[in-house]
Design a protein around this motif. Structure first.
Motif, PDB file in Angstrom:
ATOM      1  N   ARG A 296      66.582  32.008  55.135  1.00 36.01           N
ATOM      2  CA  ARG A 296      67.199  31.180  54.091  1.00 36.01           C
ATOM      3  C   ARG A 296      67.525  29.788  54.618  1.00 36.01           C
ATOM      4  N   TYR A 297      68.075  29.727  55.821  1.00 34.08           N
ATOM      5  CA  TYR A 297      68.497  28.448  56.392  1.00 34.08           C
ATOM      6  C   TYR A 297      67.317  27.679  56.979  1.00 34.08           C
ATOM      7  N   LEU A 298      66.360  28.406  57.551  1.00 29.32           N
ATOM      8  CA  LEU A 298      65.189  27.728  58.099  1.00 29.32           C
ATOM      9  C   LEU A 298      64.350  27.092  56.992  1.00 29.32           C
ATOM     10  N   ARG A 299      64.300  27.725  55.841  1.00 34.35           N
ATOM     11  CA  ARG A 299      63.605  27.098  54.706  1.00 34.35           C
ATOM     12  C   ARG A 299      64.234  25.753  54.366  1.00 34.35           C
ATOM     13  N   LEU A 300      65.569  25.741  54.305  1.00 43.63           N
ATOM     14  CA  LEU A 300      66.280  24.498  53.976  1.00 43.63           C
ATOM     15  C   LEU A 300      66.006  23.415  55.011  1.00 43.63           C
ATOM     16  N   MET A 301      65.971  23.815  56.279  1.00 40.31           N
ATOM     17  CA  MET A 301      65.737  22.835  57.333  1.00 40.31           C
ATOM     18  C   MET A 301      64.303  22.313  57.294  1.00 40.31           C
ATOM     19  N   LEU A 302      63.343  23.186  57.054  1.00 42.05           N
ATOM     20  CA  LEU A 302      61.945  22.750  56.952  1.00 42.05           C
ATOM     21  C   LEU A 302      61.755  21.810  55.763  1.00 42.05           C
ATOM     22  N   LYS A 303      62.387  22.119  54.656  1.00 37.86           N
ATOM     23  CA  LYS A 303      62.307  21.245  53.485  1.00 37.86           C
ATOM     24  C   LYS A 303      62.936  19.877  53.764  1.00 37.86           C
ATOM     25  N   ALA A 304      63.937  19.859  54.627  1.00 34.83           N
ATOM     26  CA  ALA A 304      64.611  18.600  54.967  1.00 34.83           C
ATOM     27  C   ALA A 304      63.841  17.803  56.014  1.00 34.83           C
ATOM     28  N   GLY A 305      62.760  18.389  56.571  1.00 38.29           N
ATOM     29  CA  GLY A 305      61.932  17.669  57.529  1.00 38.29           C
ATOM     30  C   GLY A 305      62.123  18.067  58.977  1.00 38.29           C
ATOM     31  N   ALA A 306      62.915  19.095  59.234  1.00 37.72           N
ATOM     32  CA  ALA A 306      63.126  19.545  60.610  1.00 37.72           C
ATOM     33  C   ALA A 306      61.880  20.259  61.140  1.00 37.72           C
TER      34      ALA A 306
ATOM     35  N   LEU B  69      56.798  26.941  63.041  1.00 32.89           N
ATOM     36  CA  LEU B  69      57.001  27.724  61.839  1.00 32.89           C
ATOM     37  C   LEU B  69      56.813  26.807  60.632  1.00 32.89           C
ATOM     38  N   ARG B  70      55.959  27.226  59.712  1.00 30.46           N
ATOM     39  CA  ARG B  70      55.698  26.420  58.525  1.00 30.46           C
ATOM     40  C   ARG B  70      56.387  27.045  57.314  1.00 30.46           C
ATOM     41  N   LEU B  71      56.691  26.203  56.360  1.00 30.83           N
ATOM     42  CA  LEU B  71      57.362  26.677  55.158  1.00 30.83           C
ATOM     43  C   LEU B  71      56.539  27.753  54.455  1.00 30.83           C
ATOM     44  N   GLU B  72      55.217  27.564  54.433  1.00 28.19           N
ATOM     45  CA  GLU B  72      54.375  28.550  53.757  1.00 28.19           C
ATOM     46  C   GLU B  72      54.388  29.907  54.463  1.00 28.19           C
ATOM     47  N   ASP B  73      54.717  29.904  55.769  1.00 28.15           N
ATOM     48  CA  ASP B  73      54.764  31.171  56.503  1.00 28.15           C
ATOM     49  C   ASP B  73      55.861  32.094  55.974  1.00 28.15           C
ATOM     50  N   ILE B  74      56.981  31.511  55.574  1.00 31.48           N
ATOM     51  CA  ILE B  74      58.103  32.344  55.107  1.00 31.48           C
ATOM     52  C   ILE B  74      58.272  32.294  53.589  1.00 31.48           C
ATOM     53  N   ASN B  75      57.320  31.661  52.914  1.00 34.60           N
ATOM     54  CA  ASN B  75      57.336  31.648  51.448  1.00 34.60           C
ATOM     55  C   ASN B  75      56.256  32.524  50.834  1.00 34.60           C
ATOM     56  N   LYS B  76      55.422  33.121  51.687  1.00 32.91           N
ATOM     57  CA  LYS B  76      54.391  34.024  51.174  1.00 32.91           C
ATOM     58  C   LYS B  76      55.061  35.228  50.494  1.00 32.91           C
ATOM     59  N   PRO B  77      54.573  35.625  49.318  1.00 30.94           N
ATOM     60  CA  PRO B  77      55.176  36.773  48.637  1.00 30.94           C
ATOM     61  C   PRO B  77      55.162  38.019  49.525  1.00 30.94           C
ATOM     62  N   ASN B  78      56.322  38.624  49.681  1.00 34.68           N
ATOM     63  CA  ASN B  78      56.456  39.817  50.514  1.00 34.68           C
ATOM     64  C   ASN B  78      57.690  40.573  50.027  1.00 34.68           C
ATOM     65  N   LEU B  79      57.468  41.621  49.237  1.00 34.16           N
ATOM     66  CA  LEU B  79      58.567  42.342  48.603  1.00 34.16           C
ATOM     67  C   LEU B  79      59.522  42.955  49.627  1.00 34.16           C
ATOM     68  N   PHE B  80      58.959  43.553  50.692  1.00 35.64           N
ATOM     69  CA  PHE B  80      59.808  44.187  51.710  1.00 35.64           C
ATOM     70  C   PHE B  80      60.670  43.154  52.430  1.00 35.64           C
ATOM     71  N   ARG B  81      60.065  42.000  52.780  1.00 35.39           N
ATOM     72  CA  ARG B  81      60.844  40.951  53.433  1.00 35.39           C
ATOM     73  C   ARG B  81      61.926  40.410  52.496  1.00 35.39           C
ATOM     74  N   SER B  82      61.595  40.245  51.228  1.00 31.33           N
ATOM     75  CA  SER B  82      62.575  39.741  50.258  1.00 31.33           C
ATOM     76  C   SER B  82      63.755  40.691  50.122  1.00 31.33           C
ATOM     77  N   LEU B  83      63.458  42.004  50.132  1.00 32.85           N
ATOM     78  CA  LEU B  83      64.542  42.991  50.068  1.00 32.85           C
ATOM     79  C   LEU B  83      65.429  42.889  51.297  1.00 32.85           C
ATOM     80  N   LYS B  84      64.815  42.781  52.469  1.00 35.13           N
ATOM     81  CA  LYS B  84      65.601  42.658  53.701  1.00 35.13           C
ATOM     82  C   LYS B  84      66.401  41.354  53.717  1.00 35.13           C
ATOM     83  N   GLU B  85      65.820  40.289  53.183  1.00 31.90           N
ATOM     84  CA  GLU B  85      66.558  39.024  53.114  1.00 31.90           C
ATOM     85  C   GLU B  85      67.784  39.143  52.222  1.00 31.90           C
TER      86      GLU B  85
END
Length: 400
Positions: free
Chosen positions: A297-307, A374-390
């Motif tokens: 959740r936080y890494l997505r925000l940082m990648l979107k911010a340009g980190a 780590l790229r944003l698309e790496d953690i935005n790929k649809p993955n039901l099991f990962r989403s549940l764990k998140e």
């Protein structure tokens, strides 16, 4: 009242109890903890990024101790390597050297009664830190002593991320090689580290309060300006906010668990928007369930911010560090997560020396070379099991 209603009522009662226990226990903790940090001191340092090198040096210094050994660890395992460590302490105690060993009650739960009995029979003074106590059973079970410090003869200190167990010397196939940062310290700050040890020792040992001045011989100054900052009960968040707000050009964060508070993530995003270059190094593999999912959740925000985010792939990355503008760096025991921010007892060392920072940057640079972006698309790929764990991780993130 039928059975389902009774079960629901009991669950609600438990939730209310946990909430009250946590919130009231935290308020009480805040009421008696006094913010403290050492003045700027001068010392000399070795940096150990590998457990085998660290423990070879550490065990050598333990065996050569001539007066006293004072040790605090979060984790001491029940394995062959841990037994080697305990055997050294017993041998030194039998030689007449004063040996004190303080370990966290939950982190070192595998240190069982027979081992403790053997230690005490050999003359080692042993105590568990941060025991679970009434009336705040849940809160006290969560507040762990995550500090890892050792002082030998009042002249040599150790501080950092390594604990005592086979995984820390690359004997766990999943987590090897283990990457961490640990400091060996000499100079005028070692007596201050000794004082920090005795603050915890005096709280949890059954013996009468020890006079720390009996164990703090004056030491010559070293070359590197630094200070120790112990934290607990939320004061680490304040320290990190100040660091981020002071950034002029760049910040590098190395942590095994990137689960910041809302204030910290917002401050990092603000820094990125004002042009600060932000680099974050985290593990590719994980040693605990759900911590990686909690970080997404936080890494997505940082990648979107340009980190830039790098996942370390040459083993497991357990290091804890921050570099600010090539002029300040922090190495210690605290992770960049909510548990270290708000629950654990931690201690970090802050360096105010550009030459030392440059030296430490070489260590971080090596870790980045051993990582993959780590790229944003790496953690935005649809993955039901990962989403549940998140989703589960998000609910539990305060305690991960």
């Amino acid at each position: 009242m039928n059975l389902p209603s009774i079960v629901i009522a009991l669950i609600l009662l438990i939730i209310v109890w946990l909430y009250l226990d946590l919130s009231i226990g935290r308020k009480k903790h805040l009421s008696f903890f006094q913010k403290r940090e050492t003045p700027i001191l001068h010392g000399d340092f070795d940096i150990f990024p590998h457990g085998k090198g660290l423990f070879s040096d550490y065990f050598h210094e333990l065996r050569n101790a001539a007066n006293h050994i004072h040790i605090l660890f979060y984790i001491v395992r029940d394995d062959q390597f841990s037994q080697q460590f305990l055997d050294i302490l017993k041998t030194k105690a039998k030689e007449g050297i004063e040996v004190r060993l303080l370990v966290d009650q939950i982190g070192s739960h595998k240190v069982k009664k027979p081992a403790i009995k053997e230690l005490r029979a050999a003359g080692v003074q042993f105590a568990f830190s941060n025991r679970i106590r009434l009336p705040f059973l849940f809160y006290s079970s969560q507040v762990r002593n995550h500090r890892k410090i050792s002082i030998i003869d009042g002249k040599i200190g150790y501080l950092g991320g390594f604990n005592v167990g086979k995984e820390y010397i690359d004997q766990d196939p999943k987590l090897s090689p283990w990457r961490d940062y640990h400091l060996k310290i000499t100079g005028e700050s070692v007596p201050y580290l000794q004082r920090e040890f005795f603050i915890d020792w005096n709280e949890y040992s059954s013996e009468k309060e020890v006079n720390v001045e009996d164990y703090t011989p004056e030491q010559p100054k070293g070359k590197v300006p630094h200070q120790f900052v112990p934290t607990e009960a939320g004061f680490l968040e304040e320290k990190y906010l100040h660091l981020i707000q002071s950034v002029k050009k760049s910040i590098v964060i190395g942590t095994p668990y990137f689960i910041p508070s809302n204030k910290l993530i917002n401050e990092l995003i603000t820094a990125a928007k004002r042009g600060i270059k932000i680099t974050i190094v985290v593990p590719y593999i994980t040693d605990h369930m759900l911590v990686q999912e909690a970080s997404y959740r936080y890494l997505r925000l940082m990648l979107k911010a340009g980190a830039q985010v790098f996942q370390y792939k040459n083993g497991f990355y357990h290091a804890k560090s921050i570099i600010i503008d090539d002029t300040l760096c922090d190495i210690g025991t605290a992770n960049f997560d909510k548990r270290s921010l708000f629950l654990n007892k931690e201690i970090n060392c802050y360096f105010y020396d550009s030459a030392f920072v440059e030296r430490f940057k070489e260590v971080i640079h090596k870790d980045i070379l051993d990582s993959k972006p780590l790229r944003l698309e790496d953690i935005n790929k649809p993955n039901l099991f990962r989403s549940l764990k998140e989703a589960i991780a998000r609910a539990l993130s305060f305690f991960l």
